[in-house]
Design a protein around this motif. Sequence first.
Motif, PDB file in Angstrom:
ATOM      1  N   LEU A   1      14.513  -7.521  13.791  1.00  0.00           N
ATOM      2  CA  LEU A   1      14.670  -6.068  13.862  1.00  0.00           C
ATOM      3  C   LEU A   1      13.437  -5.423  14.477  1.00  0.00           C
ATOM      4  CD1 LEU A   1      15.956  -5.712  10.196  1.00  0.00           C
ATOM      5  CD2 LEU A   1      17.369  -5.596  12.242  1.00  0.00           C
ATOM      6  N   LEU A   2      13.617  -4.198  14.939  1.00  0.00           N
ATOM      7  CA  LEU A   2      12.488  -3.384  15.380  1.00  0.00           C
ATOM      8  C   LEU A   2      11.913  -2.705  14.141  1.00  0.00           C
ATOM      9  CD1 LEU A   2      14.348  -1.650  18.347  1.00  0.00           C
ATOM     10  CD2 LEU A   2      12.804  -3.618  18.501  1.00  0.00           C
ATOM     11  N   SER A   3      10.601  -2.507  14.117  1.00  0.00           N
ATOM     12  CA  SER A   3      10.008  -1.803  12.964  1.00  0.00           C
ATOM     13  C   SER A   3       8.939  -0.848  13.429  1.00  0.00           C
ATOM     14  CB  SER A   3       9.429  -2.796  11.950  1.00  0.00           C
ATOM     15  OG  SER A   3       8.292  -3.418  12.477  1.00  0.00           O
ATOM     16  N   GLU A   4       8.786   0.228  12.666  1.00  0.00           N
ATOM     17  CA  GLU A   4       7.725   1.197  12.940  1.00  0.00           C
ATOM     18  C   GLU A   4       7.305   1.838  11.630  1.00  0.00           C
ATOM     19  OE1 GLU A   4       8.915   4.985  14.857  1.00  0.00           O
ATOM     20  OE2 GLU A   4      10.947   4.174  14.842  1.00  0.00           O
ATOM     21  N   GLN A   5       6.027   2.127  11.526  1.00  0.00           N
ATOM     22  CA  GLN A   5       5.536   2.832  10.342  1.00  0.00           C
ATOM     23  C   GLN A   5       5.877   4.305  10.495  1.00  0.00           C
ATOM     24  OE1 GLN A   5       1.456   2.068   9.321  1.00  0.00           O
ATOM     25  NE2 GLN A   5       1.404   3.704   7.800  1.00  0.00           N
ATOM     26  N   VAL A   6       6.361   4.911   9.420  1.00  0.00           N
ATOM     27  CA  VAL A   6       6.722   6.329   9.454  1.00  0.00           C
ATOM     28  C   VAL A   6       5.977   7.045   8.327  1.00  0.00           C
ATOM     29  CG1 VAL A   6       8.978   5.995  10.527  1.00  0.00           C
ATOM     30  CG2 VAL A   6       8.791   5.890   8.063  1.00  0.00           C
ATOM     31  N   SER A   7       5.834   8.361   8.485  1.00  0.00           N
ATOM     32  CA  SER A   7       5.097   9.116   7.461  1.00  0.00           C
ATOM     33  C   SER A   7       6.045   9.647   6.406  1.00  0.00           C
ATOM     34  CB  SER A   7       4.347  10.267   8.100  1.00  0.00           C
ATOM     35  OG  SER A   7       5.217  11.071   8.860  1.00  0.00           O
TER      36      SER A   7
ATOM     37  N   ASN B   1       6.373  -9.459   6.265  1.00  0.00           N
ATOM     38  CA  ASN B   1       5.024  -8.950   6.006  1.00  0.00           C
ATOM     39  C   ASN B   1       5.014  -7.598   5.298  1.00  0.00           C
ATOM     40  OD1 ASN B   1       3.863 -11.211   7.136  1.00  0.00           O
ATOM     41  ND2 ASN B   1       3.712 -10.289   9.174  1.00  0.00           N
ATOM     42  N   ILE B   2       6.173  -6.960   5.245  1.00  0.00           N
ATOM     43  CA  ILE B   2       6.281  -5.640   4.600  1.00  0.00           C
ATOM     44  C   ILE B   2       6.902  -5.755   3.215  1.00  0.00           C
ATOM     45  CG2 ILE B   2       7.207  -3.291   4.822  1.00  0.00           C
ATOM     46  CD1 ILE B   2       5.174  -4.166   7.045  1.00  0.00           C
ATOM     47  N   HIS B   3       7.969  -6.552   3.091  1.00  0.00           N
ATOM     48  CA  HIS B   3       8.702  -6.621   1.825  1.00  0.00           C
ATOM     49  C   HIS B   3       9.294  -8.014   1.630  1.00  0.00           C
ATOM     50  CE1 HIS B   3      11.298  -5.265  -1.471  1.00  0.00           C
ATOM     51  NE2 HIS B   3      10.567  -4.176  -1.490  1.00  0.00           N
ATOM     52  N   ASP B   4       9.557  -8.356   0.360  1.00  0.00           N
ATOM     53  CA  ASP B   4      10.066  -9.704   0.063  1.00  0.00           C
ATOM     54  C   ASP B   4      11.591  -9.792   0.034  1.00  0.00           C
ATOM     55  OD1 ASP B   4      10.497  -8.302  -2.263  1.00  0.00           O
ATOM     56  OD2 ASP B   4       9.641  -9.811  -3.591  1.00  0.00           O
ATOM     57  N   ARG B   5      12.278  -8.708   0.354  1.00  0.00           N
ATOM     58  CA  ARG B   5      13.743  -8.696   0.434  1.00  0.00           C
ATOM     59  C   ARG B   5      14.148  -7.840   1.637  1.00  0.00           C
ATOM     60  NH1 ARG B   5      16.093 -12.513  -2.036  1.00  0.00           N
ATOM     61  NH2 ARG B   5      18.026 -11.355  -2.273  1.00  0.00           N
TER      62      ARG B   5
ATOM     63  N   GLU C   1       0.820  -1.225   0.000  1.00  0.00           N
ATOM     64  CA  GLU C   1       0.000   0.000   0.000  1.00  0.00           C
ATOM     65  C   GLU C   1       0.851   1.272   0.000  1.00  0.00           C
ATOM     66  OE1 GLU C   1      -1.254  -2.531   2.545  1.00  0.00           O
ATOM     67  OE2 GLU C   1      -2.134  -3.246   0.666  1.00  0.00           O
ATOM     68  N   LYS C   2       2.136   1.114  -0.229  1.00  0.00           N
ATOM     69  CA  LYS C   2       3.089   2.233  -0.293  1.00  0.00           C
ATOM     70  C   LYS C   2       3.290   2.908   1.057  1.00  0.00           C
ATOM     71  CE  LYS C   2       3.458   1.883  -4.811  1.00  0.00           C
ATOM     72  NZ  LYS C   2       4.378   0.883  -5.270  1.00  0.00           N
ATOM     73  N   ARG C   3       2.998   2.193   2.156  1.00  0.00           N
ATOM     74  CA  ARG C   3       3.294   2.720   3.485  1.00  0.00           C
ATOM     75  C   ARG C   3       4.768   2.472   3.785  1.00  0.00           C
ATOM     76  NH1 ARG C   3      -1.352  -0.417   6.652  1.00  0.00           N
ATOM     77  NH2 ARG C   3      -0.302  -2.020   5.413  1.00  0.00           N
ATOM     78  N   LYS C   4       5.392   3.454   4.390  1.00  0.00           N
ATOM     79  CA  LYS C   4       6.827   3.406   4.654  1.00  0.00           C
ATOM     80  C   LYS C   4       7.082   2.881   6.073  1.00  0.00           C
ATOM     81  CE  LYS C   4      10.748   6.668   4.604  1.00  0.00           C
ATOM     82  NZ  LYS C   4      11.074   8.093   4.384  1.00  0.00           N
ATOM     83  N   PHE C   5       8.025   1.926   6.184  1.00  0.00           N
ATOM     84  CA  PHE C   5       8.398   1.366   7.482  1.00  0.00           C
ATOM     85  C   PHE C   5       9.898   1.535   7.683  1.00  0.00           C
ATOM     86  CE2 PHE C   5       4.415  -0.561   6.514  1.00  0.00           C
ATOM     87  CZ  PHE C   5       3.801  -0.784   7.745  1.00  0.00           C
TER      88      PHE C   5
END
Length: 196
Positions: free
Chosen positions: A190-196, A155-159, A111-115
């Motif tokens: 890793l730690l992950s967070e959605q960013v704007s 769950n975010i990217h395949d690489r 969905e083009k959300r940045k993490f």
Amino acid sequence: MCGRYFYDLDSEELQELCRKIQERHKQEKELAERIASGEVYPSNYVVTLASTPREQILPGLTRWGFDGFKKGQLIINARSETVEEKKTFKKPFQENRCIFPMSGFNEWDQEKRKFYFSTDQTIFVAGFYRLHNSSEGRRAESIILTTRPNGSVRNIHDRMPLIVNRKDIDKWILDIDFARHLINTDMPELLSEQVS
């Protein structure tokens, strides 16, 4: 995959690497001033760790991305699983491995959300470089190696970038057998967070 990463100058470790490069390039002030920090983009001049002919590991400045075969094309990543099968990558991988130190890296989902992915310390990402003649003269160009994602990225990217443990930096750079082994190992969570 890994089209941007973050180099935080609030980190004393990352700041010190920049200072060492600036000291070594005092005569080339323009070059030293090009060091990318904050959000780093392909084609930026970035801090990488590599070996001298005497096998001393030092920070240096490389341009992120190999010039491609078409005008304006930039190759920024290589798949670790096939790196020795590709003519463009084989020799640099075998002879000129390097490390990209960073605070973390970004990925985008469907969905083009940045993490933003990070740990509580500096991340060391595997790569390699080549010396290349361009319209700007001879320069070092670097590429980040990618691998299959672990549970924190899947769950975010395949690489995801191929991450090197701090204690293994010298082995990655100097030992081709170790490098070939690392390509097939699981990556740390890793730690992950959605960013704007």
